[in-house]
Write a protein that holds these residues in place. Structure first.
Motif, PDB file in Angstrom:
ATOM      1  N   PRO A 364     -46.745  35.603  79.926  1.00  0.00           N
ATOM      2  CA  PRO A 364     -47.692  35.208  78.882  1.00  0.00           C
ATOM      3  C   PRO A 364     -48.771  36.262  78.626  1.00  0.00           C
ATOM      4  CG  PRO A 364     -47.274  33.364  80.349  1.00  0.00           C
ATOM      5  CD  PRO A 364     -46.611  34.557  80.959  1.00  0.00           C
ATOM      6  N   ASP A 383     -42.899  29.775  68.330  1.00  0.00           N
ATOM      7  CA  ASP A 383     -43.445  28.643  69.073  1.00  0.00           C
ATOM      8  C   ASP A 383     -42.566  27.432  68.777  1.00  0.00           C
ATOM      9  OD1 ASP A 383     -44.938  26.550  70.127  1.00  0.00           O
ATOM     10  OD2 ASP A 383     -46.851  27.271  69.331  1.00  0.00           O
ATOM     11  N   MET A 423     -41.537  30.822  72.968  1.00  0.00           N
ATOM     12  CA  MET A 423     -42.499  30.202  73.865  1.00  0.00           C
ATOM     13  C   MET A 423     -42.656  28.735  73.497  1.00  0.00           C
ATOM     14  SD  MET A 423     -45.826  30.402  71.723  1.00  0.00           S
ATOM     15  CE  MET A 423     -46.414  29.190  72.758  1.00  0.00           C
ATOM     16  N   VAL A 447     -40.483  33.597  77.119  1.00  0.00           N
ATOM     17  CA  VAL A 447     -41.660  33.298  77.926  1.00  0.00           C
ATOM     18  C   VAL A 447     -41.250  32.110  78.799  1.00  0.00           C
ATOM     19  CG1 VAL A 447     -44.114  32.731  77.947  1.00  0.00           C
ATOM     20  CG2 VAL A 447     -43.164  34.061  76.053  1.00  0.00           C
ATOM     21  N   GLY A 450     -44.811  29.376  81.957  1.00  0.00           N
ATOM     22  CA  GLY A 450     -46.048  29.263  81.204  1.00  0.00           C
ATOM     23  C   GLY A 450     -45.753  29.291  79.712  1.00  0.00           C
ATOM     24  N   GLY A 451     -46.807  29.268  78.932  1.00  0.00           N
ATOM     25  CA  GLY A 451     -46.640  29.241  77.491  1.00  0.00           C
ATOM     26  C   GLY A 451     -47.969  29.316  76.793  1.00  0.00           C
ATOM     27  N   GLU A 454     -51.381  29.556  78.745  1.00  0.00           N
ATOM     28  CA  GLU A 454     -51.556  30.822  79.469  1.00  0.00           C
ATOM     29  C   GLU A 454     -51.745  31.994  78.508  1.00  0.00           C
ATOM     30  OE1 GLU A 454     -49.869  27.865  82.082  1.00  0.00           O
ATOM     31  OE2 GLU A 454     -49.237  28.560  80.109  1.00  0.00           O
ATOM     32  N   ILE A 455     -51.074  31.963  77.368  1.00  0.00           N
ATOM     33  CA  ILE A 455     -51.246  33.026  76.376  1.00  0.00           C
ATOM     34  C   ILE A 455     -52.678  33.029  75.851  1.00  0.00           C
ATOM     35  CG2 ILE A 455     -50.554  33.818  74.073  1.00  0.00           C
ATOM     36  CD1 ILE A 455     -47.721  32.790  74.742  1.00  0.00           C
TER      37      ILE A 455
END
Length: 469
Positions: A364, A383, A423, A447, A450-451, A454-455
Motif C-alpha cells: 500500500p 478500487d 485494491m 495490493v 491491506g488496501g 493503509e494507502i
C-alpha cells in the motif's frame, strides 16, 4: 427448553435445534449439510422429529429433505411457499405440540411474502411465550432485506416488513429471539450483529429498524442499508421449492492429474484456486480464479462462477481435507459439480509441461507514493470496493472504481494497454478481482495485504465520500 445454535459463518446463517423434555428435538431452518445437525443431536441424545422452515431461502439450500431421508423428520413449511415435496403446510395460527412446547406459526411477511416466524410456548401450566424463531424477519441489530425478489416486489414487501416488525415489537421484552440470518449475511438490511440470538427488549433498545415508528423512517433506514448480493441467489428459491437433491453425506472430491484437468477444462470446467493470494500470485494455472478457502469461499464462488459450472479445485495442503471443506461449502449453495482436486497442485501441473501464470504484489505504501505523485508508469489504480463503501468512507483520489461483483461485465471499461493495480479494503476482494483480470489478459498488480485504509495512512490522496441522494 434446551437450544443448540449451529452457525454457518460463511453464509452468515444459524439454525436452531430445540429440545423438549422428552428427548425429541425440533430444528429451525437447517442447512443442506444437515448431517452436521444430526451429529449434534446424536451427541446430545436427541431425536430430530420435525424441521420447521421459516421461508423459501434465497441464500442457501435447505437441509430439511436430508433430515427427512435420514431420520424420518417431518417438515413443516409455509403454506404459501409453493413447495413441491412432501411437507405439512402451515399458516398463521397453525401449531405443533412437542413435549412441553408448542410451536405456533406467526405470519411475518416482508423478507419474503410467505415468511413465517415460529412462536415457542411452554405448556407446563399456563401457556407462556418464551421465544420466537424469526428466520429472516427480525435479526440481531437488523432485519431481512426486501429487495431479493426484484424491484417490482420491493415496495410491497418493504411495507409488509415494517408492519411485521411493529407487530414483533409488541411481544414481551424478555422473549428470546432466534434469527436464521446474522452477521455476514447478505440477506440483512445493513450490518447484522455477530451474536446469533437476542431478545425483544435488547432489539428495542438498539435495533434502528425495530425502533422505527413510522413507515417513512423504516423505509429510508432499511433501503439505505442494502448492498450488493451474490448472483447465485437467484438460483436458490426455485431449487428450495422443488427440493434439493439428497446427498446423505459430505462428498470427497477425487484427486485428478493434469490430463484429467485438461479434459475437464475442454468440457467447460473452471479452475478455482483456493490457496493464499500470495501463493496464487506467484504461480497459478492460466485462467483460474483465486478465491481463498476462508469463510466467504462459497459466497464468492457463487458470485463469480456461473451456476452449474463444473469446477476443478486447486487446494492448500492437505489437499484432500481442504477439498472436503471446500466441497461442503459449495454444496450448501448448490455447486455440486466438483470434478476433482489437482493432485500435487501447481507443481505437478508445471512438471507435466503446463504453463503457470503469475503477477506481482505491491505494498500500500508504494501505491500511495505513486498515486500522490501521479506516476504514469503505475497505470490504473482500480478500487473494487462496493459503492456504499465509497459513499460512507470515501476513496482514493485518482482511482477508478468498479465493484468486484460488476467487474466481469465491465471489463471493456478498462484499458488493455496499461498496467492495472487492484485494491479493496483488505486485499480479499482485490485478490479475486486480480485473478479475473489476469485471466482476461490484463497486466495486473495486486495490493494483497491491506488496501484503502493503509494507502490513505501512507499519504495517498483522499477522495471525500459522495453524499447520498
Amino acid at each position: 427448553m434446551d437450544i443448540e445454535t449451529i452457525v454457518t459463518r460463511g453464509l452468515g446463517n444459524a439454525c436452531h435445534l430445540i429440545a423438549t423434555d422428552h428427548g425429541d428435538a425440533i430444528v429451525v431452518d437447517p442447512p443442506r449439510d444437515a448431517w452436521r445437525i444430526l451429529a449434534v443431536a446424536h451427541e446430545r441424545g436427541w431425536r430430530i422429529t420435525h424441521a420447521l422452515e421459516t421461508h423459501v431461502h434465497n441464500d442457501y439450500l435447505s437441509g430439511s429433505l436430508e433430515l427427512q431421508a435420514a431420520a424420518g423428520t417431518e417438515i413443516l413449511a409455509p403454506a404459501r411457499g409453493g413447495y413441491a415435496f412432501r411437507h405439512r403446510p402451515m399458516d398463521e395460527g397453525d401449531s405443533l405440540d412437542a413435549g412441553e412446547l408448542r410451536f405456533v406459526a406467526r405470519a411475518t411477511p416482508g423478507h419474503t411474502p410467505e415468511h413465517l416466524a415460529w412462536e415457542i410456548r411452554t405448556l407446563d401450566g399456563p401457556s407462556s411465550l418464551v421465544a420466537v424463531a424469526t428466520g429472516g424477519s427480525l435479526m440481531v441489530g437488523s432485519a431481512g432485506r426486501t429487495d431479493l425478489l426484484g424491484p417490482d416486489a420491493t415496495d410491497e414487501l418493504t411495507v409488509a416488513q415494517f408492519h411485521t416488525l411493529r407487530s414483533l415489537a409488541t411481544l414481551p421484552p424478555e422473549v428470546r429471539v432466534l434469527p436464521t440470518h446474522g452477521g455476514g449475511s447478505f440477506c440483512a438490511a445493513g450490518p447484522a450483529d455477530d451474536r446469533r440470538t437476542t431478545s425483544i427488549g435488547d432489539e428495542l433498545a438498539m435495533n434502528p429498524l425495530l425502533r422505527a415508528m413510522d413507515e417513512a423512517t423504516f423505509r429510508s433506514t432499511a433501503l439505505a442499508g442494502y448492498g450488493p448480493y451474490p448472483t447465485y441467489y437467484r438460483e436458490m428459491a426455485p431449487i428450495n421449492r422443488a427440493g434439493p437433491a439428497i446427498l446423505g453425506a459430505a462428498p470427497t472430491p477425487p484427486l485428478i492429474g493434469p490430463a484429467r484437468v485438461r479434459e475437464a477444462l475442454a468440457a467447460g470446467a473452471r479452475v478455482v484456486d483456493a490457496r493464499d493470494r500470495a501463493d496464487f500470485a506467484a504461480g497459478h494455472l492460466p485462467g483460474s480464479l483465486n478465491i481463498e478457502l476462508v469463510d466467504t469461499f462459497a459466497s464468492y464462488v457463487g458470485w463469480h462462477v456461473p451456476f452449474g459450472t463444473p469446477l476443478v479445485l486447486v487446494m492448500p495442503e492437505p489437499a484432500v481435507g481442504s477439498g472436503v471443506e471446500a466441497a461442503t461449502a459449495l454444496l450448501r449453495i448448490g455447486y455440486d459439480r466438483v470434478v476433482g482436486i489437482l493432485d500435487g497442485g501447481v507443481d505437478t501441473w508445471a512438471t507435466d509441461g503446463g504453463h503457470l501464470g503469475s503477477y506481482p504484489m505491491v505494498a500500500p505504501g508504494a501505491v500511495a507514493r505513486e498515486t500522490a505523485a501521479g506516476t504514469p508508469s503505475a497505470g490504473i489504480l482500480l478500487d473494487v470496493r462496493d459503492d456504499h463503501e465509497l459513499r460512507d468512507l470515501g476513496g482514493i483520489g485518482g482511482a477508478r472504481q468498479i465493484p468486484h461483483g460488476e467487474l466481469a461485465r465491465r471489463l471493456t471499461e478498462l484499458p488493455s494497454d496499461q498496467p492495472i493495480t487492484v485494491m479493496c479494503r483488505s486485499g480479499a476482494r482485490a485478490s479475486v478481482a486480480a485473478s479475473m483480470l489476469d485471466a482476461a489478459g490484463f497486466d495486473v498488480r495486486l495490493v494483497g495485504h491491506g488496501g484503502a485504509p493503509e494507502i490513505l495512512a501512507a499519504g495517498g490522496p483522499f477522495q471525500p465520500p459522495v453524499p447520498r441522494p
